[in-house]
Design a protein around this motif. Structure first.
Motif, PDB file in Angstrom:
ATOM      1  N   LEU A 197       0.833  -1.206   0.000  1.00 20.47           N
ATOM      2  CA  LEU A 197       0.000   0.000   0.000  1.00 20.47           C
ATOM      3  C   LEU A 197       0.867   1.255   0.000  1.00 20.47           C
ATOM      4  O   LEU A 197       0.566   2.226  -0.697  1.00 20.47           O
ATOM      5  N   TYR A 198       1.944   1.220   0.760  1.00 23.06           N
ATOM      6  CA  TYR A 198       2.800   2.407   0.874  1.00 23.06           C
ATOM      7  C   TYR A 198       3.485   2.738  -0.450  1.00 23.06           C
ATOM      8  O   TYR A 198       3.515   3.896  -0.880  1.00 23.06           O
ATOM      9  N   TYR A 199       4.033   1.722  -1.106  1.00 25.94           N
ATOM     10  CA  TYR A 199       4.760   1.951  -2.358  1.00 25.94           C
ATOM     11  C   TYR A 199       3.852   1.965  -3.581  1.00 25.94           C
ATOM     12  O   TYR A 199       4.301   2.308  -4.674  1.00 25.94           O
ATOM     13  N   ASP A 200       2.589   1.577  -3.390  1.00 30.03           N
ATOM     14  CA  ASP A 200       1.651   1.463  -4.510  1.00 30.03           C
ATOM     15  C   ASP A 200       2.198   0.504  -5.570  1.00 30.03           C
ATOM     16  O   ASP A 200       2.087   0.734  -6.768  1.00 30.03           O
ATOM     17  N   MET A 201       2.810  -0.564  -5.095  1.00 30.57           N
ATOM     18  CA  MET A 201       3.314  -1.637  -5.953  1.00 30.57           C
ATOM     19  C   MET A 201       2.739  -2.950  -5.417  1.00 30.57           C
ATOM     20  O   MET A 201       2.736  -3.179  -4.213  1.00 30.57           O
ATOM     21  N   PRO A 202       2.225  -3.812  -6.299  1.00 29.16           N
ATOM     22  CA  PRO A 202       1.581  -5.037  -5.835  1.00 29.16           C
ATOM     23  C   PRO A 202       2.542  -5.992  -5.138  1.00 29.16           C
ATOM     24  O   PRO A 202       3.535  -6.420  -5.722  1.00 29.16           O
ATOM     25  N   ILE A 203       2.245  -6.294  -3.876  1.00 32.13           N
ATOM     26  CA  ILE A 203       3.013  -7.261  -3.090  1.00 32.13           C
ATOM     27  C   ILE A 203       2.003  -8.085  -2.298  1.00 32.13           C
ATOM     28  O   ILE A 203       1.192  -7.525  -1.560  1.00 32.13           O
ATOM     29  N   ASP A 204       2.053  -9.383  -2.444  1.00 28.69           N
ATOM     30  CA  ASP A 204       1.163 -10.274  -1.712  1.00 28.69           C
ATOM     31  C   ASP A 204       1.959 -10.989  -0.636  1.00 28.69           C
ATOM     32  O   ASP A 204       2.761 -11.877  -0.927  1.00 28.69           O
ATOM     33  N   GLY A 205       1.748 -10.587   0.606  1.00 21.20           N
ATOM     34  CA  GLY A 205       2.525 -11.148   1.707  1.00 21.20           C
ATOM     35  C   GLY A 205       2.194 -12.585   2.051  1.00 21.20           C
ATOM     36  O   GLY A 205       2.891 -13.203   2.873  1.00 21.20           O
ATOM     37  N   ASP A 206       1.157 -13.149   1.414  1.00 18.69           N
ATOM     38  CA  ASP A 206       0.737 -14.506   1.773  1.00 18.69           C
ATOM     39  C   ASP A 206       1.774 -15.578   1.420  1.00 18.69           C
ATOM     40  O   ASP A 206       1.653 -16.722   1.871  1.00 18.69           O
ATOM     41  N   LYS A 252      -3.670  -9.056 -18.039  1.00 19.78           N
ATOM     42  CA  LYS A 252      -3.683  -8.514 -16.681  1.00 19.78           C
ATOM     43  C   LYS A 252      -3.619  -9.638 -15.666  1.00 19.78           C
ATOM     44  O   LYS A 252      -4.391 -10.597 -15.732  1.00 19.78           O
ATOM     45  N   MET A 253      -2.664  -9.529 -14.744  1.00 19.87           N
ATOM     46  CA  MET A 253      -2.596 -10.450 -13.618  1.00 19.87           C
ATOM     47  C   MET A 253      -2.939  -9.676 -12.359  1.00 19.87           C
ATOM     48  O   MET A 253      -2.310  -8.661 -12.051  1.00 19.87           O
ATOM     49  N   THR A 254      -3.950 -10.135 -11.637  1.00 21.93           N
ATOM     50  CA  THR A 254      -4.435  -9.416 -10.465  1.00 21.93           C
ATOM     51  C   THR A 254      -4.102 -10.174  -9.194  1.00 21.93           C
ATOM     52  O   THR A 254      -4.278 -11.389  -9.115  1.00 21.93           O
ATOM     53  N   THR A 255      -3.611  -9.449  -8.202  1.00 14.02           N
ATOM     54  CA  THR A 255      -3.385  -9.995  -6.873  1.00 14.02           C
ATOM     55  C   THR A 255      -4.270  -9.228  -5.899  1.00 14.02           C
ATOM     56  O   THR A 255      -4.931  -8.255  -6.274  1.00 14.02           O
ATOM     57  N   LYS A 256      -4.259  -9.628  -4.651  1.00 15.30           N
ATOM     58  CA  LYS A 256      -5.099  -8.943  -3.670  1.00 15.30           C
ATOM     59  C   LYS A 256      -4.633  -7.504  -3.417  1.00 15.30           C
ATOM     60  O   LYS A 256      -5.392  -6.692  -2.909  1.00 15.30           O
ATOM     61  N   ASN A 257      -3.389  -7.197  -3.791  1.00 14.15           N
ATOM     62  CA  ASN A 257      -2.844  -5.861  -3.535  1.00 14.15           C
ATOM     63  C   ASN A 257      -2.395  -5.140  -4.803  1.00 14.15           C
ATOM     64  O   ASN A 257      -1.494  -4.301  -4.750  1.00 14.15           O
ATOM     65  N   GLY A 258      -3.023  -5.444  -5.936  1.00  7.35           N
ATOM     66  CA  GLY A 258      -2.670  -4.738  -7.157  1.00  7.35           C
ATOM     67  C   GLY A 258      -2.480  -5.668  -8.329  1.00  7.35           C
ATOM     68  O   GLY A 258      -2.576  -6.892  -8.196  1.00  7.35           O
ATOM     69  N   SER A 259      -2.186  -5.059  -9.478  1.00  4.37           N
ATOM     70  CA  SER A 259      -2.131  -5.835 -10.721  1.00  4.37           C
ATOM     71  C   SER A 259      -0.853  -5.556 -11.499  1.00  4.37           C
ATOM     72  O   SER A 259      -0.149  -4.577 -11.261  1.00  4.37           O
ATOM     73  N   LEU A 260      -0.596  -6.447 -12.443  1.00  2.00           N
ATOM     74  CA  LEU A 260       0.524  -6.322 -13.369  1.00  2.00           C
ATOM     75  C   LEU A 260      -0.019  -6.553 -14.774  1.00  2.00           C
ATOM     76  O   LEU A 260      -0.790  -7.483 -15.001  1.00  2.00           O
ATOM     77  N   TRP A 261       0.365  -5.681 -15.694  1.00  2.00           N
ATOM     78  CA  TRP A 261      -0.070  -5.814 -17.072  1.00  2.00           C
ATOM     79  C   TRP A 261       1.123  -6.192 -17.933  1.00  2.00           C
ATOM     80  O   TRP A 261       2.227  -5.656 -17.781  1.00  2.00           O
TER      81      TRP A 261
END
Length: 310
Positions: A107-116, A294-303
């Motif tokens: 959230l802080y960096y606005d870059m998708p990171i999934d800690g799971d 588009k690849m979507t994660t719980k904290n953002g996406s990558l195109w």
């Protein structure tokens, strides 16, 4: 977050400082850097494949290469963020402690990171992917950068344990590396090269990642420590090399994807000069029209640019 907590726990990165720290070191200024003859400035970049703050500066770093790539030569060095889990201090003593922190960093960096990943298939160390990067560098510098990006996308977005050889091999194949050669070097010379990186980091007094040392022909240095907004990196270049001219580049979406292949919304916003909200809309529209995947994660996406074969 206290400095003590950050210093004792390398994976508990401090987003406000933009740094993933390692204990008991301080950046030094009394070291010599061998200058490159190729370009006016050398940039020595200390990083780690699982450093969330390093993932956080991907937008700035990619833009820096587009605008000042003709003036800078970037050396990548692995810093050894997580040797193992033998420490136990400051509130993080096991992989599961990192999961929520990574979600916050996203959230802080606005870059998708999934800690799971730290709950589902936790990494025991950052050393194996670091050694794999050094093995990739032995084959081809440019492909090694692509490889590093690939393993980062795997761990931050796909929740893959990138210490496992299967994932390393997949990233190598994806980026055009010889997998058999990579394995031979991974088991051989790359380990010594990684140890040299760790030694260099100690000599430079690197206390966390990302750390970028800029140096000019006169041996003058600027250090940008931690994940900082783009002007910090640009200022370091202009201070050391005032004659540096910013390269104008094509900000068309297709040109940008041909250059980098995969982009987050934050990266596309940084590179295209459009607002963050508009960037996401543009990317989603391109995905709907079938031009991007588009690849979507719980904290953002990558195109990703859709290949002609798809």
């Amino acid at each position: 977050m206290t400095n003590e907590t950050t210093n004792n726990n390398p994976l508990l990165c401090d987003p406000a400082e933009g740094i993933c720290g390692i204990p008991d070191t301080a950046v030094k200024s009394d070291f010599a850097i061998q200058k490159t003859d190729k370009k006016p400035l050398k940039v020595i970049y200390f990083t780690d494949p699982i450093c969330s703050s390093c993932w956080g500066i991907e937008p700035q770093l990619r833009k820096l290469k587009l605008e000042y790539g003709s003036h800078i030569e970037i050396e990548y060095h692995m810093g050894g963020l997580l040797p193992d889990w033998s420490y136990n201090s400051g509130g993080i003593s096991k992989p599961s402690d990192v999961a929520h922190h990574w979600d916050e960093a996203s959230l802080y960096y606005d870059m998708p990171i999934d800690g799971d990943v730290w709950l589902e298939d936790p990494l025991h160390s950052s050393y194996p992917p670091s050694i794999a990067f050094k093995a990739a560098e032995l084959q081809n510098h440019e492909k090694s950068i692509l490889f590093l990006r690939a393993v980062r996308e795997m761990v931050f977005m796909e929740k893959k344990n990138i210490t496992k050889w299967d994932h390393i091999a997949t990233a190598a194949k994806k980026t055009g590396l010889d997998v058999n050669q990579l394995k031979a070097d991974f088991d051989g010379q790359a380990k010594q090269l990684f140890e040299q990186d760790l030694k260099l980091a100690r000599e430079f007094g690197v206390r966390g990642f990302p750390t970028l040392f800029f140096v000019n022909d006169n041996g003058e240095k600027e250090v940008v420590y931690g994940s900082k907004p783009y002007p910090f990196y640009e200022t370091a270049i202009l201070k050391l090399y005032p004659k540096a001219l910013k390269t104008a580049y094509d900000k068309n979406w297709e040109t940008l994807f041909l250059k980098y292949n995969s982009l987050t919304a934050k990266e596309f916003s940084e590179l295209s000069g459009t607002s963050r909200t508009e960037s996401e809309k543009v990317l989603n529209d391109l995905a709907i029209s079938g031009k991007l995947e588009k690849m979507t994660t719980k904290n953002g996406s990558l195109w990703t640019l859709k290949s002609a074969s798809n």
